[in-house]
Enzyme design. Sequence first.
Site, PDB file in Angstrom:
ATOM      1  N   ARG A 165      66.498  34.230  81.745  1.00 54.25           N
ATOM      2  CA  ARG A 165      67.496  35.166  82.199  1.00 54.25           C
ATOM      3  C   ARG A 165      68.547  34.286  83.110  1.00 54.25           C
ATOM      4  O   ARG A 165      68.148  33.279  83.748  1.00 54.25           O
ATOM      5  CB  ARG A 165      66.687  36.212  83.434  1.00 54.25           C
ATOM      6  N   HIS A 278      63.713  50.080  78.148  1.00 56.34           N
ATOM      7  CA  HIS A 278      62.934  49.685  79.009  1.00 56.34           C
ATOM      8  C   HIS A 278      63.173  49.005  80.127  1.00 56.34           C
ATOM      9  O   HIS A 278      63.439  47.853  80.846  1.00 56.34           O
ATOM     10  CB  HIS A 278      62.119  48.156  78.356  1.00 56.34           C
ATOM     11  N   GLY A 310      66.031  55.079  82.542  1.00 53.61           N
ATOM     12  CA  GLY A 310      66.819  53.771  82.707  1.00 53.61           C
ATOM     13  C   GLY A 310      67.847  54.167  83.610  1.00 53.61           C
ATOM     14  O   GLY A 310      68.717  54.940  83.342  1.00 53.61           O
ATOM     15  N   GLY A 311      68.058  53.535  84.646  1.00 54.65           N
ATOM     16  CA  GLY A 311      69.169  53.696  85.586  1.00 54.65           C
ATOM     17  C   GLY A 311      69.320  54.836  86.613  1.00 54.65           C
ATOM     18  O   GLY A 311      70.367  55.029  87.200  1.00 54.65           O
ATOM     19  N   ILE A 312      68.225  55.631  86.454  1.00 54.55           N
ATOM     20  CA  ILE A 312      68.230  56.628  87.742  1.00 54.55           C
ATOM     21  C   ILE A 312      68.082  56.213  89.173  1.00 54.55           C
ATOM     22  O   ILE A 312      67.074  55.578  89.437  1.00 54.55           O
ATOM     23  CB  ILE A 312      67.074  57.746  87.109  1.00 54.55           C
ATOM     24  N   ARG A 313      69.053  56.319  89.788  1.00 55.55           N
ATOM     25  CA  ARG A 313      69.192  56.056  91.422  1.00 55.55           C
ATOM     26  C   ARG A 313      69.570  57.185  92.254  1.00 55.55           C
ATOM     27  O   ARG A 313      69.400  56.923  93.386  1.00 55.55           O
ATOM     28  CB  ARG A 313      70.249  54.955  91.483  1.00 55.55           C
ATOM     29  N   ARG A 333      62.493  51.211  88.838  1.00 51.60           N
ATOM     30  CA  ARG A 333      62.751  50.562  90.020  1.00 51.60           C
ATOM     31  C   ARG A 333      62.870  51.480  91.282  1.00 51.60           C
ATOM     32  O   ARG A 333      62.325  51.012  92.382  1.00 51.60           O
ATOM     33  CB  ARG A 333      63.961  49.464  89.717  1.00 51.60           C
TER      34      ARG A 333
HETATM   35  C1  LIG Z   1      59.478  45.304  86.808  1.00 51.45           C
HETATM   36  C2  LIG Z   1      59.173  46.327  85.828  1.00 51.45           C
HETATM   37  C3  LIG Z   1      57.980  46.571  85.049  1.00 51.45           C
HETATM   38  C4  LIG Z   1      57.818  47.568  84.104  1.00 51.45           C
HETATM   39  N1  LIG Z   1      56.531  47.393  83.329  1.00 51.45           N
HETATM   40  C5  LIG Z   1      56.345  48.322  82.487  1.00 51.45           C
HETATM   41  C6  LIG Z   1      55.147  48.749  81.599  1.00 51.45           C
HETATM   42  O1  LIG Z   1      54.138  47.963  82.065  1.00 51.45           O
HETATM   43  N2  LIG Z   1      55.098  49.522  80.745  1.00 51.45           N
HETATM   44  C7  LIG Z   1      56.153  50.497  80.397  1.00 51.45           C
HETATM   45  O2  LIG Z   1      55.992  51.288  79.634  1.00 51.45           O
HETATM   46  N3  LIG Z   1      57.266  50.130  80.931  1.00 51.45           N
HETATM   47  C8  LIG Z   1      57.607  49.077  81.940  1.00 51.45           C
HETATM   48  N4  LIG Z   1      58.691  49.045  82.398  1.00 51.45           N
HETATM   49  C9  LIG Z   1      59.699  50.020  81.950  1.00 51.45           C
HETATM   50  C10 LIG Z   1      59.815  51.268  83.089  1.00 51.45           C
HETATM   51  O3  LIG Z   1      58.766  52.333  82.530  1.00 51.45           O
HETATM   52  C11 LIG Z   1      61.109  52.305  82.859  1.00 51.45           C
HETATM   53  O4  LIG Z   1      61.405  52.157  81.395  1.00 51.45           O
HETATM   54  C12 LIG Z   1      62.369  51.445  83.425  1.00 51.45           C
HETATM   55  O5  LIG Z   1      62.034  50.770  84.558  1.00 51.45           O
HETATM   56  C13 LIG Z   1      63.366  52.367  83.806  1.00 51.45           C
HETATM   57  O6  LIG Z   1      64.641  51.829  84.336  1.00 51.45           O
HETATM   58  P1  LIG Z   1      64.674  51.930  86.108  1.00 51.45           P
HETATM   59  O7  LIG Z   1      63.985  50.993  86.582  1.00 51.45           O
HETATM   60  O8  LIG Z   1      66.150  51.676  85.987  1.00 51.45           O
HETATM   61  O9  LIG Z   1      64.591  53.251  86.257  1.00 51.45           O
HETATM   62  C14 LIG Z   1      58.998  48.321  83.618  1.00 51.45           C
HETATM   63  C15 LIG Z   1      59.988  48.080  84.372  1.00 51.45           C
HETATM   64  C16 LIG Z   1      60.248  47.352  85.406  1.00 51.45           C
HETATM   65  C17 LIG Z   1      61.358  47.276  86.232  1.00 51.45           C
END
Ligand SMILES: Cc1cc2nc3c(=O)[nH]c(=O)nc-3n(C[C@H](O)[C@H](O)[C@H](O)COP(=O)(O)O)c2cc1C
Length: 395
Positions: A165, A278, A310-313, A333
């Site tokens: 990263r 993700h 993804g991206g919901i704030r 997040r």
């Molecule tokens: C720190 C972190 C850890 C995550 N771990 C997993 C996980 O173990 N399994 C999974 O299905 N998704 C995981 N995700 C993805 C989340 O389930 C989700 O798809 C993602 O956070 C959505 O985006 P957002 O953070 O912008 O809301 C992870 C995301 C983050 C940021």
Amino acid sequence: MANAWFESVAEAQRQAKKRLPSSVYSALLAGSEKGVSYADNTNAFSELGLAPHVAGLHAERDLATTFMGQPIAFPVVTSPTGVQAVHPDGELAIARATAARGTAMGLGSFGSKALEDVVALNPATFFQMYWMGTRDSMVTRIEQARSAGAKGLILTLDWSFTYGRDWGSPVIPEKVNAKTMVQFAPQVLRRPRWLMTYARSGGIPDLTTPNLADSAGVAPTFFGAYYEWMQTPPATWEDLAWLRQQWDGPFMLKGVCRIDDARRTVDAGFSALSVSNHGGNNIDSTPAPIRVLPSIVEAVGGQVEVVMDGGIRRGSDVVKALALGARSVLIGRAYLWALAANGQAGVENVLDLLRNGIDSTLYGLGHSSIRTLSPEDVVMPSGFTRTLGVPLAST
Ligand SMILES: Cc1cc2nc3c(=O)[nH]c(=O)nc-3n(C[C@H](O)[C@H](O)[C@H](O)COP(=O)(O)O)c2cc1C
């Protein structure tokens, strides 16, 4: 003032940053490579406009819906995450908060608390799996999920083991012991409140994965489990159809962005899919899920429950996703930062912010229910959407 109610997810993020050791905060921020997808996930929502009415508005709005068969008070569910060391109560705090606010939660395979303990606090819990290990070990895990009372399964496939990263990857120890405590002391001592929260709970962060215990009950460390996952040959669509047959309840495939994959998800028998990259952690430059959502809804929306993450704030982001065809959204997040900032109360705080934001957006748009939202509520610039993949006929 510490632990005060926060009025935005941005404020929860600022508080999390102040509170957490830098490696833990960095693990929460995540994102792969240059962070193109991570940035697009939130920026894309800013490109979408909304067109409010000024009269004929509704004094009451109905936000209730269902998620994979479970009634939920408003269309936001906490997505499974695999982050340990954010807060000693971890997923138990999330379970209490989601239950208190009348919604469901996903528990990650790599989560820090046992599924049965989470289900005891929120019966609307969905267990997330990866395609990892042998078929036998996956069947064992599914049986464990069934006997623990999971309401459904989520299979996450959008992870490509990318690394590197631009803003650096956090160093996370294999185990927290005396040696690593000394190694991490400089950053941990700069965050005494985080350390105190753990001290008060009587321990230090435990980096094991209780939901991946073998038949003898021995749980691997986070990295032991990650290694096994990396060594597992990737799934074929036939493998996925087989896996789906092992569970007779609701089953979601999480991580779909292409219309051909969406079609195959339906053909493999899944009952739901999440349009996701993700949270920007899959291969970088995957477009924001909100950009690909309309094409997936058009391709398979009549046959499978489509959600997105993804991206919901904020609440208006949820409304935009629903207007473009999602039944509900998952958040990552937003609740992780809130958990870090203020435990269970923080997660409740963020759920309230989103619910209130959905409600006021519905009010302004002149809807009495989330069910009447449609693409006409959204002002979409030309070239906003993306269609990935080729249409496939149903089999
Ligand atoms: C720190 C972190 C850890 C995550 N771990 C997993 C996980 O173990 N399994 C999974 O299905 N998704 C995981 N995700 C993805 C989340 O389930 C989700 O798809 C993602 O956070 C959505 O985006 P957002 O953070 O912008 O809301 C992870 C995301 C983050 C940021």
